[in-house]
Design a protein around this motif. Structure first.
Motif, PDB file in Angstrom:
ATOM      1  N   ALA A 252      57.894  30.913  30.340  1.00  0.00           N
ATOM      2  CA  ALA A 252      56.795  30.735  31.277  1.00  0.00           C
ATOM      3  C   ALA A 252      56.848  31.875  32.286  1.00  0.00           C
ATOM      4  O   ALA A 252      57.889  32.131  32.894  1.00  0.00           O
ATOM      5  CB  ALA A 252      56.902  29.390  31.991  1.00  0.00           C
ATOM      6  N   VAL A 253      55.715  32.583  32.445  1.00  0.00           N
ATOM      7  CA  VAL A 253      55.671  33.717  33.374  1.00  0.00           C
ATOM      8  C   VAL A 253      54.555  33.489  34.380  1.00  0.00           C
ATOM      9  O   VAL A 253      53.572  32.803  34.114  1.00  0.00           O
ATOM     10  CB  VAL A 253      55.431  35.045  32.615  1.00  0.00           C
ATOM     11  CG1 VAL A 253      56.584  35.342  31.681  1.00  0.00           C
ATOM     12  CG2 VAL A 253      54.120  35.001  31.826  1.00  0.00           C
ATOM     13  N   ASN A 254      54.725  34.091  35.566  1.00  0.00           N
ATOM     14  CA  ASN A 254      53.748  33.911  36.640  1.00  0.00           C
ATOM     15  C   ASN A 254      52.373  34.429  36.241  1.00  0.00           C
ATOM     16  O   ASN A 254      52.240  35.474  35.598  1.00  0.00           O
ATOM     17  CB  ASN A 254      54.191  34.662  37.898  1.00  0.00           C
ATOM     18  CG  ASN A 254      55.392  34.006  38.551  1.00  0.00           C
ATOM     19  OD1 ASN A 254      55.624  32.816  38.365  1.00  0.00           O
ATOM     20  ND2 ASN A 254      56.140  34.784  39.314  1.00  0.00           N
ATOM     21  N   ARG A 255      51.354  33.681  36.642  1.00  0.00           N
ATOM     22  CA  ARG A 255      49.993  34.178  36.472  1.00  0.00           C
ATOM     23  C   ARG A 255      49.790  35.372  37.391  1.00  0.00           C
ATOM     24  O   ARG A 255      50.189  35.342  38.557  1.00  0.00           O
ATOM     25  CB  ARG A 255      48.997  33.074  36.845  1.00  0.00           C
ATOM     26  CG  ARG A 255      47.527  33.512  36.774  1.00  0.00           C
ATOM     27  CD  ARG A 255      46.589  32.395  37.192  1.00  0.00           C
ATOM     28  NE  ARG A 255      46.798  31.988  38.566  1.00  0.00           N
ATOM     29  CZ  ARG A 255      46.291  32.605  39.621  1.00  0.00           C
ATOM     30  NH1 ARG A 255      45.554  33.692  39.465  1.00  0.00           N
ATOM     31  NH2 ARG A 255      46.524  32.137  40.832  1.00  0.00           N
ATOM     32  N   PRO A 256      49.129  36.455  36.867  1.00  0.00           N
ATOM     33  CA  PRO A 256      48.905  37.621  37.736  1.00  0.00           C
ATOM     34  C   PRO A 256      48.041  37.261  38.930  1.00  0.00           C
ATOM     35  O   PRO A 256      47.175  36.378  38.851  1.00  0.00           O
ATOM     36  CB  PRO A 256      48.182  38.614  36.812  1.00  0.00           C
ATOM     37  CG  PRO A 256      48.530  38.179  35.430  1.00  0.00           C
ATOM     38  CD  PRO A 256      48.696  36.698  35.490  1.00  0.00           C
ATOM     39  N   GLY A 257      48.250  37.953  40.014  1.00  0.00           N
ATOM     40  CA  GLY A 257      47.447  37.724  41.204  1.00  0.00           C
ATOM     41  C   GLY A 257      46.119  38.453  41.132  1.00  0.00           C
ATOM     42  O   GLY A 257      45.799  39.129  40.155  1.00  0.00           O
ATOM     43  N   THR A 258      45.307  38.314  42.131  1.00  0.00           N
ATOM     44  CA  THR A 258      44.010  38.984  42.224  1.00  0.00           C
ATOM     45  C   THR A 258      43.947  39.726  43.544  1.00  0.00           C
ATOM     46  O   THR A 258      44.724  39.463  44.474  1.00  0.00           O
ATOM     47  CB  THR A 258      42.841  37.983  42.147  1.00  0.00           C
ATOM     48  OG1 THR A 258      42.951  37.052  43.223  1.00  0.00           O
ATOM     49  CG2 THR A 258      42.867  37.216  40.826  1.00  0.00           C
ATOM     50  N   TYR A 259      42.992  40.696  43.622  1.00  0.00           N
ATOM     51  CA  TYR A 259      42.780  41.345  44.904  1.00  0.00           C
ATOM     52  C   TYR A 259      41.292  41.626  45.088  1.00  0.00           C
ATOM     53  O   TYR A 259      40.530  41.645  44.124  1.00  0.00           O
ATOM     54  CB  TYR A 259      43.597  42.635  45.044  1.00  0.00           C
ATOM     55  CG  TYR A 259      43.242  43.738  44.085  1.00  0.00           C
ATOM     56  CD1 TYR A 259      43.814  43.786  42.799  1.00  0.00           C
ATOM     57  CD2 TYR A 259      42.357  44.758  44.452  1.00  0.00           C
ATOM     58  CE1 TYR A 259      43.499  44.804  41.919  1.00  0.00           C
ATOM     59  CE2 TYR A 259      42.042  45.775  43.572  1.00  0.00           C
ATOM     60  CZ  TYR A 259      42.608  45.795  42.304  1.00  0.00           C
ATOM     61  OH  TYR A 259      42.295  46.805  41.426  1.00  0.00           O
ATOM     62  N   PHE A 260      40.890  41.799  46.315  1.00  0.00           N
ATOM     63  CA  PHE A 260      39.485  41.950  46.657  1.00  0.00           C
ATOM     64  C   PHE A 260      39.012  43.356  46.323  1.00  0.00           C
ATOM     65  O   PHE A 260      39.596  44.347  46.781  1.00  0.00           O
ATOM     66  CB  PHE A 260      39.276  41.666  48.150  1.00  0.00           C
ATOM     67  CG  PHE A 260      37.856  41.804  48.608  1.00  0.00           C
ATOM     68  CD1 PHE A 260      36.927  40.811  48.336  1.00  0.00           C
ATOM     69  CD2 PHE A 260      37.444  42.930  49.304  1.00  0.00           C
ATOM     70  CE1 PHE A 260      35.616  40.936  48.766  1.00  0.00           C
ATOM     71  CE2 PHE A 260      36.138  43.063  49.734  1.00  0.00           C
ATOM     72  CZ  PHE A 260      35.215  42.065  49.455  1.00  0.00           C
ATOM     73  N   ILE A 261      37.927  43.453  45.527  1.00  0.00           N
ATOM     74  CA  ILE A 261      37.345  44.752  45.191  1.00  0.00           C
ATOM     75  C   ILE A 261      36.086  44.997  46.003  1.00  0.00           C
ATOM     76  O   ILE A 261      35.940  46.030  46.651  1.00  0.00           O
ATOM     77  CB  ILE A 261      37.029  44.828  43.684  1.00  0.00           C
ATOM     78  CG1 ILE A 261      38.325  44.774  42.871  1.00  0.00           C
ATOM     79  CG2 ILE A 261      36.238  46.093  43.352  1.00  0.00           C
ATOM     80  CD1 ILE A 261      38.102  44.740  41.371  1.00  0.00           C
ATOM     81  N   ALA A 262      35.152  44.045  45.932  1.00  0.00           N
ATOM     82  CA  ALA A 262      33.894  44.209  46.658  1.00  0.00           C
ATOM     83  C   ALA A 262      33.222  42.852  46.769  1.00  0.00           C
ATOM     84  O   ALA A 262      33.458  41.954  45.962  1.00  0.00           O
ATOM     85  CB  ALA A 262      32.977  45.196  45.945  1.00  0.00           C
ATOM     86  N   GLU A 263      32.373  42.732  47.769  1.00  0.00           N
ATOM     87  CA  GLU A 263      31.587  41.523  47.909  1.00  0.00           C
ATOM     88  C   GLU A 263      30.411  41.579  46.948  1.00  0.00           C
ATOM     89  O   GLU A 263      29.872  42.657  46.656  1.00  0.00           O
ATOM     90  CB  GLU A 263      31.061  41.389  49.341  1.00  0.00           C
ATOM     91  CG  GLU A 263      30.303  40.092  49.613  1.00  0.00           C
ATOM     92  CD  GLU A 263      29.822  39.991  51.051  1.00  0.00           C
ATOM     93  OE1 GLU A 263      29.122  39.012  51.378  1.00  0.00           O
ATOM     94  OE2 GLU A 263      30.141  40.906  51.841  1.00  0.00           O
ATOM     95  N   VAL A 264      29.996  40.434  46.408  1.00  0.00           N
ATOM     96  CA  VAL A 264      28.820  40.404  45.554  1.00  0.00           C
ATOM     97  C   VAL A 264      27.594  40.781  46.385  1.00  0.00           C
ATOM     98  O   VAL A 264      27.651  40.825  47.623  1.00  0.00           O
ATOM     99  CB  VAL A 264      28.633  39.027  44.893  1.00  0.00           C
ATOM    100  CG1 VAL A 264      29.834  38.701  44.020  1.00  0.00           C
ATOM    101  CG2 VAL A 264      28.392  37.943  45.926  1.00  0.00           C
ATOM    102  N   LYS A 265      26.486  41.046  45.701  1.00  0.00           N
ATOM    103  CA  LYS A 265      25.302  41.545  46.404  1.00  0.00           C
ATOM    104  C   LYS A 265      24.812  40.570  47.461  1.00  0.00           C
ATOM    105  O   LYS A 265      24.411  40.974  48.561  1.00  0.00           O
ATOM    106  CB  LYS A 265      24.193  41.817  45.377  1.00  0.00           C
ATOM    107  CG  LYS A 265      22.933  42.422  45.972  1.00  0.00           C
ATOM    108  CD  LYS A 265      21.905  42.719  44.892  1.00  0.00           C
ATOM    109  CE  LYS A 265      20.659  43.361  45.477  1.00  0.00           C
ATOM    110  NZ  LYS A 265      19.656  43.680  44.423  1.00  0.00           N
ATOM    111  N   ASP A 266      24.825  39.268  47.140  1.00  0.00           N
ATOM    112  CA  ASP A 266      24.366  38.245  48.092  1.00  0.00           C
ATOM    113  C   ASP A 266      25.290  37.046  47.958  1.00  0.00           C
ATOM    114  O   ASP A 266      25.192  36.268  47.017  1.00  0.00           O
ATOM    115  CB  ASP A 266      22.922  37.852  47.786  1.00  0.00           C
ATOM    116  CG  ASP A 266      22.353  36.882  48.822  1.00  0.00           C
ATOM    117  OD1 ASP A 266      23.134  36.352  49.635  1.00  0.00           O
ATOM    118  OD2 ASP A 266      21.123  36.657  48.810  1.00  0.00           O
ATOM    119  N   SER A 267      26.200  36.893  48.920  1.00  0.00           N
ATOM    120  CA  SER A 267      27.203  35.837  48.851  1.00  0.00           C
ATOM    121  C   SER A 267      26.615  34.450  49.040  1.00  0.00           C
ATOM    122  O   SER A 267      27.303  33.447  48.799  1.00  0.00           O
ATOM    123  CB  SER A 267      28.300  36.072  49.908  1.00  0.00           C
ATOM    124  OG  SER A 267      29.024  37.241  49.613  1.00  0.00           O
TER     125      SER A 267
END
Length: 371
Positions: free
Chosen positions: A48-63
């Motif tokens: 069992a291995v850790n799920r990879p993390g995520t990081y912020f790239i950009a906001e969508v056009k209209d949140s």
């Protein structure tokens, strides 16, 4: 105080077990299972291995509006994340958002609102993503480069069609080619039929031409499908060519025969790939060659695309496949996909065939491309 028992579990390859399996210690797989696993991936070897993390790239056009992220994988080294939002799609690659020369996020327009994007179904072949949605015509999204994408209606040829209409309503075409008018004996047309295909089934009697030739030249073109027959009579010398066309302009030779006074031609052939034209071209030497050329009677399936709505009994149309005759027929078929009957909600490749499925009118039907 209660005792705590500890045991070593060397493998997690059994994955998560349902609660109804809680007491099944008798199963060999039980020793490699878990009640719950979160934020881990299981390797084939059992680790069992850790799920990879995520990081912020950009906001969508209209949140304030929902978006759907879809993959686009061309190769191991070229892949994208597609951001489908309110009538647009944006693109991400290599951990960043694709922008144009001014630094503005690159996007193209789509026909899908933010309320519709979660119903999108897609399948991909090379640089083309096929898109299905029950409210819209099937579309293709094509990639040329990072900043060159095109979305267009899926181009399908001569179909598909719904089952034959079972009413006594007749439809009469005003012509056999080009732009025509379709007239029905009952009020069956609506404005929503514009853009739809319609197929008319008609009996076509034998189509024939006759020529008596004493010089080089060509007979008239006979249009039809199925079996064609050629017979010559007379005493003549020269060479004749049986030629085929699909557009009335460009001809290809199917067969050729030569004669020196004592020989005449008696031959036939079959053409089943739609309506074609057949003619005979003569390279003349001497004598007179009498030529009989005909298609035997056949059932024709003329196809037209409705281009304009006049009233419930009259529409204008553009012929896609020759009608051959202008007689009224009770044998006709609506196009399977249109604004009235709906559009496919699913798409997939199966054994190298592109398959669409499920419309609101035919929810258990699939349509596949030819092999």
């Amino acid at each position: 105080m209660p005792q705590v028992y500890r045991t070593i579990q060397n493998s997690f390859s059994g994955g998560e077990f349902s609660t109804i399996m809680d007491a099944r210690q008798d199963l060999q797989k039980y020793g490699t299972g878990l009640a719950v696993m979160k934020n881990f991936y299981i390797k084939p070897q059992g680790a069992a291995v850790n799920r990879p993390g995520t990081y912020f790239i950009a906001e969508v056009k209209d949140s304030s509006k929902p978006v759907k992220l879809l993959p686009f994988v061309f190769s191991e080294s070229i892949s994208y994340v597609l951001e489908f939002g309110d009538y647009y799609v944006r693109f991400y690659r290599n951990g960043g958002q694709i922008v144009d020369s001014t630094g503005t996020p690159y996007e193209i327009s789509t026909p899908y609102s933010s309320d519709e994007v979660f119903a999108l179904k897609t399948t991909q072949s090379a640089d083309v993503l096929y898109i299905a949605h029950p409210n819209h015509k099937p579309m293709t999204l094509s990639r040329t480069s990072d900043t060159s994408w095109t979305i267009a209606e899926f181009s399908f040829k001569l179909g598909p069609f719904a089952p034959m209409d079972t009413s006594d309503t007749t439809i009469t075409p005003s012509g056999t080619t080009g732009n025509i008018t379709l007239t029905s004996s009952a009020g069956i047309f609506t404005a929503d039929h514009v853009g739809s295909l319609i197929q008319l089934e008609s009996f076509v009697p034998a189509q024939a031409t006759y020529a008596s030739m004493a010089a080089s030249g060509s007979t008239g073109t006979v249009w039809g499908q199925g079996t064609w027959l050629l017979t010559t009579h007379g005493t003549w010398a020269g060479r004749i060519y049986v030629e085929k066309t699909t557009d009335g302009t460009n001809y290809t030779a199917l067969r050729n025969f030569s004669a020196n006074s004592e020989y005449n031609v008696d031959t036939s052939g079959t053409e089943n790939d739609g309506i074609v034209g057949i003619r005979v071209r003569l390279e003349f030497t001497s004598g007179t060659c009498n030529i009989d050329l005909q298609f035997e009677p056949f059932t024709n399936y003329g196809i037209a695309k409705i281009t304009g709505y006049t009233d419930s009994m009259h529409v204008s149309a553009s012929v896609q496949q020759n009608m051959m005759v202008t007689t009224a027929t009770t044998y006709w078929y609506w196009g399977a996909w249109n604004d009235v009957r709906g559009y496919p909600a699913a798409v997939v490749f199966f054994q190298n065939r592109l398959v669409f499925g499920y419309t609101k009118t035919e929810p258990q039907t699939t349509w596949a491309s030819q092999t």
